[in-house]
Scaffold this motif. Structure first.
Motif, short mmCIF file in Angstrom:
data_model
loop_
_atom_site.label_atom_id
_atom_site.label_comp_id
_atom_site.label_asym_id
_atom_site.label_seq_id
_atom_site.Cartn_x
_atom_site.Cartn_y
_atom_site.Cartn_z
N LYS A 147 0.83 -1.20 0.00
CA LYS A 147 0.00 0.00 0.00
C LYS A 147 0.87 1.26 0.00
CE LYS A 147 -4.00 2.20 0.76
NZ LYS A 147 -5.30 1.98 0.21
N LEU A 148 1.96 1.23 0.76
CA LEU A 148 2.85 2.38 0.83
C LEU A 148 3.84 2.43 -0.32
CD1 LEU A 148 3.69 2.48 4.65
CD2 LEU A 148 1.93 3.76 3.42
N VAL A 162 -3.83 2.28 7.59
CA VAL A 162 -3.22 2.39 6.26
C VAL A 162 -4.17 1.86 5.18
CG1 VAL A 162 -1.37 1.46 4.79
CG2 VAL A 162 -0.83 2.34 7.07
N MET A 163 -4.83 0.75 5.46
CA MET A 163 -5.69 0.13 4.46
C MET A 163 -6.94 0.97 4.14
SD MET A 163 -4.23 -2.48 3.30
CE MET A 163 -2.56 -1.98 3.63
N LYS A 164 -7.42 1.73 5.09
CA LYS A 164 -8.64 2.51 4.82
C LYS A 164 -8.36 3.83 4.11
CE LYS A 164 -9.13 4.87 9.25
NZ LYS A 164 -9.95 5.02 10.44
N ARG A 165 -7.11 4.21 3.98
CA ARG A 165 -6.76 5.47 3.34
C ARG A 165 -6.65 5.30 1.83
NH1 ARG A 165 -4.16 9.29 6.60
NH2 ARG A 165 -4.63 10.59 4.81
N ILE A 177 -1.89 8.58 0.85
CA ILE A 177 -1.06 8.84 2.02
C ILE A 177 0.01 9.84 1.61
CG2 ILE A 177 0.53 7.82 3.69
CD1 ILE A 177 -1.07 5.20 3.35
N THR A 178 0.08 10.94 2.34
CA THR A 178 1.05 11.98 2.02
C THR A 178 2.46 11.50 2.40
OG1 THR A 178 0.99 13.05 4.19
CG2 THR A 178 -0.67 13.76 2.54
N PRO A 179 3.47 12.13 1.82
CA PRO A 179 4.85 11.76 2.19
C PRO A 179 5.11 11.91 3.70
CG PRO A 179 4.87 13.02 0.17
CD PRO A 179 3.46 13.06 0.69
N ASN A 180 4.57 12.95 4.31
CA ASN A 180 4.76 13.13 5.76
C ASN A 180 4.09 12.01 6.55
OD1 ASN A 180 6.26 15.43 5.44
ND2 ASN A 180 4.56 16.83 5.81
N GLU A 181 2.89 11.62 6.12
CA GLU A 181 2.19 10.52 6.78
C GLU A 181 2.96 9.22 6.60
OE1 GLU A 181 -2.46 11.91 6.46
OE2 GLU A 181 -1.51 11.03 4.70
N MET A 182 3.48 9.01 5.41
CA MET A 182 4.25 7.79 5.15
C MET A 182 5.47 7.73 6.06
SD MET A 182 5.93 6.21 1.68
CE MET A 182 4.43 6.42 0.77
N ALA A 212 5.82 9.12 8.96
CA ALA A 212 5.37 8.83 10.33
C ALA A 212 5.00 7.37 10.50
CB ALA A 212 4.18 9.73 10.68
N ILE A 213 4.35 6.79 9.50
CA ILE A 213 3.97 5.38 9.56
C ILE A 213 5.21 4.50 9.60
CG2 ILE A 213 2.90 3.49 8.25
CD1 ILE A 213 0.90 5.70 7.20
N VAL A 214 6.16 4.79 8.76
CA VAL A 214 7.41 3.99 8.73
C VAL A 214 8.14 4.13 10.06
CG1 VAL A 214 9.66 3.78 7.62
CG2 VAL A 214 7.61 4.03 6.22
N ALA A 215 8.16 5.33 10.63
CA ALA A 215 8.82 5.52 11.92
C ALA A 215 8.11 4.71 13.01
CB ALA A 215 8.83 7.00 12.29
N GLU A 216 6.80 4.71 12.98
CA GLU A 216 6.02 3.95 13.97
C GLU A 216 6.26 2.45 13.80
OE1 GLU A 216 3.86 3.40 17.30
OE2 GLU A 216 4.53 5.33 16.50
#
Length: 73
Positions: free
Chosen positions: A21-22, A50-53, A56-61, A63-67
């Motif tokens: 997805k990312l 992630v699946m419901k979006r 995904i903006t680069p900033n969100e991506m 943050a997701i990768v960091a998490e």
């Protein structure tokens, strides 16, 4: 697939789906075997988000990768 159970197979499935997805380039950084079922609830939450979006903006991506990185180990 029943993702309510914290199994290694479910962890692997969710990590694979999140990577697709990312459209992650460095997929080796997110190997399913690096994730434990002990943090399954957190991983499942990220997966559902992630699946419901649609997008995904680069900033969100980032943050997701960091998490996800904090869940490894």
């Amino acid at each position: 697939m029943d993702l309510t159970q914290p199994t290694p197979e479910n962890v692997s499935y969710m990590i694979t789906e999140i990577k697709e997805k990312l459209r992650m380039v460095n997929v080796d950084a997110m190997k399913a075997e690096n994730f434990s079922t002990s943090k399954y609830e957190d991983l499942h939450y990220i997966y559902k988000m992630v699946m419901k979006r649609e997008t995904i903006t680069p900033n969100e991506m980032q943050a997701i990768v960091a998490e996800l990185g904090s869940l490894r180990g």
